[in-house]
Design a protein around this motif. Sequence first.
Motif, mmCIF file in Angstrom:
data_model
loop_
_atom_site.group_PDB
_atom_site.id
_atom_site.type_symbol
_atom_site.label_atom_id
_atom_site.label_comp_id
_atom_site.label_asym_id
_atom_site.label_seq_id
_atom_site.Cartn_x
_atom_site.Cartn_y
_atom_site.Cartn_z
ATOM 1 N N PRO A 114 0.818 -1.217 0.000
ATOM 2 C CA PRO A 114 0.000 0.000 0.000
ATOM 3 C C PRO A 114 0.853 1.269 0.000
ATOM 4 O O PRO A 114 1.929 1.314 0.585
ATOM 5 C CB PRO A 114 -0.796 -0.112 1.304
ATOM 6 C CG PRO A 114 -0.815 -1.568 1.614
ATOM 7 C CD PRO A 114 0.497 -2.107 1.127
ATOM 8 N N GLY A 159 0.901 5.320 0.972
ATOM 9 C CA GLY A 159 0.199 6.283 1.803
ATOM 10 C C GLY A 159 1.097 6.931 2.824
ATOM 11 O O GLY A 159 2.298 7.100 2.604
ATOM 12 N N LYS A 207 -4.216 5.713 3.063
ATOM 13 C CA LYS A 207 -3.754 5.281 1.748
ATOM 14 C C LYS A 207 -4.144 6.320 0.697
ATOM 15 O O LYS A 207 -5.108 7.064 0.871
ATOM 16 C CB LYS A 207 -4.374 3.936 1.380
ATOM 17 C CG LYS A 207 -3.997 2.793 2.301
ATOM 18 C CD LYS A 207 -4.709 1.514 1.886
ATOM 19 C CE LYS A 207 -4.415 0.371 2.850
ATOM 20 N NZ LYS A 207 -5.141 -0.865 2.479
ATOM 21 N N ILE A 208 -3.362 6.357 -0.391
ATOM 22 C CA ILE A 208 -3.743 7.188 -1.535
ATOM 23 C C ILE A 208 -3.840 6.304 -2.770
ATOM 24 O O ILE A 208 -3.206 5.249 -2.849
ATOM 25 C CB ILE A 208 -2.753 8.341 -1.781
ATOM 26 C CG1 ILE A 208 -1.398 7.804 -2.267
ATOM 27 C CG2 ILE A 208 -2.577 9.210 -0.558
ATOM 28 C CD1 ILE A 208 -0.532 8.860 -2.918
ATOM 29 N N ASN A 209 -4.633 6.750 -3.721
ATOM 30 C CA ASN A 209 -4.769 6.026 -4.987
ATOM 31 C C ASN A 209 -3.667 6.446 -5.948
ATOM 32 O O ASN A 209 -3.273 7.617 -5.987
ATOM 33 C CB ASN A 209 -6.133 6.303 -5.614
ATOM 34 C CG ASN A 209 -7.272 5.776 -4.772
ATOM 35 O OD1 ASN A 209 -7.184 4.684 -4.211
ATOM 36 N ND2 ASN A 209 -8.346 6.545 -4.659
ATOM 37 N N ILE A 210 -3.171 5.501 -6.715
ATOM 38 C CA ILE A 210 -2.136 5.794 -7.701
ATOM 39 C C ILE A 210 -2.504 5.178 -9.042
ATOM 40 O O ILE A 210 -3.337 4.280 -9.122
ATOM 41 C CB ILE A 210 -0.760 5.258 -7.255
ATOM 42 C CG1 ILE A 210 -0.804 3.727 -7.097
ATOM 43 C CG2 ILE A 210 -0.301 5.932 -5.970
ATOM 44 C CD1 ILE A 210 0.556 3.093 -6.916
ATOM 45 N N LYS A 211 -1.840 5.700 -10.099
ATOM 46 C CA LYS A 211 -2.020 5.156 -11.447
ATOM 47 C C LYS A 211 -0.654 4.731 -11.992
ATOM 48 O O LYS A 211 0.380 5.236 -11.551
ATOM 49 C CB LYS A 211 -2.642 6.213 -12.367
ATOM 50 C CG LYS A 211 -4.035 6.649 -11.959
ATOM 51 C CD LYS A 211 -4.604 7.651 -12.941
ATOM 52 C CE LYS A 211 -3.875 8.972 -12.843
ATOM 53 N NZ LYS A 211 -4.522 10.045 -13.666
ATOM 54 N N ASP A 228 1.565 7.555 -13.094
ATOM 55 C CA ASP A 228 2.113 8.497 -12.106
ATOM 56 C C ASP A 228 3.609 8.270 -11.945
ATOM 57 O O ASP A 228 4.088 7.126 -12.016
ATOM 58 C CB ASP A 228 1.441 8.304 -10.738
ATOM 59 C CG ASP A 228 -0.003 8.753 -10.733
ATOM 60 O OD1 ASP A 228 -0.386 9.546 -11.610
ATOM 61 O OD2 ASP A 228 -0.746 8.311 -9.836
ATOM 62 N N ILE A 257 3.573 11.039 -6.723
ATOM 63 C CA ILE A 257 3.047 10.223 -5.629
ATOM 64 C C ILE A 257 3.514 10.771 -4.280
ATOM 65 O O ILE A 257 2.738 10.876 -3.323
ATOM 66 C CB ILE A 257 3.475 8.751 -5.803
ATOM 67 C CG1 ILE A 257 2.796 8.146 -7.038
ATOM 68 C CG2 ILE A 257 3.139 7.932 -4.560
ATOM 69 C CD1 ILE A 257 3.344 6.798 -7.434
ATOM 70 N N ASN A 261 1.596 13.899 -3.496
ATOM 71 C CA ASN A 261 0.217 13.586 -3.105
ATOM 72 C C ASN A 261 0.146 13.000 -1.693
ATOM 73 O O ASN A 261 -0.817 13.247 -0.956
ATOM 74 C CB ASN A 261 -0.416 12.626 -4.107
ATOM 75 C CG ASN A 261 -0.745 13.308 -5.424
ATOM 76 O OD1 ASN A 261 -0.824 14.534 -5.496
ATOM 77 N ND2 ASN A 261 -0.919 12.527 -6.479
ATOM 78 N N CYS A 262 1.165 12.229 -1.308
ATOM 79 C CA CYS A 262 1.221 11.713 0.064
ATOM 80 C C CYS A 262 1.431 12.850 1.053
ATOM 81 O O CYS A 262 0.848 12.856 2.130
ATOM 82 C CB CYS A 262 2.345 10.682 0.202
ATOM 83 S SG CYS A 262 1.933 9.059 -0.436
#
Length: 213
Positions: A96, A98, A119-123, A126, A131, A134-135
């Motif tokens: 995970p 995050g 947690k954060i969503n990722i692609k 990215d 990332i 965004n964290c």
Amino acid sequence: MSKLKILLLGKYIKKKTKKKSVFDFLKNTYEVTFFDEHQNIKVKKYDLVIIYGYGKILKKDDIKKLGCNIINLHIGYLPFARGIYPLIWSLIFFKPIGFTIHLISNEIIDDGPILKKGKINIKETDNIKKIHFNCRKAIENYFFQNFEKILKYKKKKLSKPKIIKKYYFSKELSKKLMYRLPLKWNTKVKYLMKNSKNFKKLYKDHSAQNHIK
């Protein structure tokens, strides 16, 4: 009534992801003292210590002398993401992504009772830099919205993360990894996952050489 004395440590304390930094958020309400990781801190009594991107390890004696709760804003989802470049290693090991906010009570890196994990969503498209940013946004948003709650955690008994000793990513190892990334922080998730097997071997070989179990 006197203001709470808060010690702020780390390179992200004064950096902004939006309109304000952690330093900006606290400076008008509390008596704050700031040191980045390149300065020697003056160890004395504080009401609270907040660490955010601090590259040094606090020694047992310093923790005792500080005489208060020490809160670490950690860019990585514990218990796996311990050490240097935890987000990159988490992607390689398909763990995970995050952040974690936890208390520091000893010299063990990224150990201590957990206050909050997210947690954060990722692609796959990215890159690491995005990332990481965004964290930081996620952990700062939680911190700003819940700081009063965080202060109240002082006397609570919190759950301690189960340390995965096998997976600790040292500075030496993580530098080796970064050297192998052609685009460095612009490396995309897809590249790390595609080459996961090779990077895991790097970890395994390094661990064997350094007798890490």
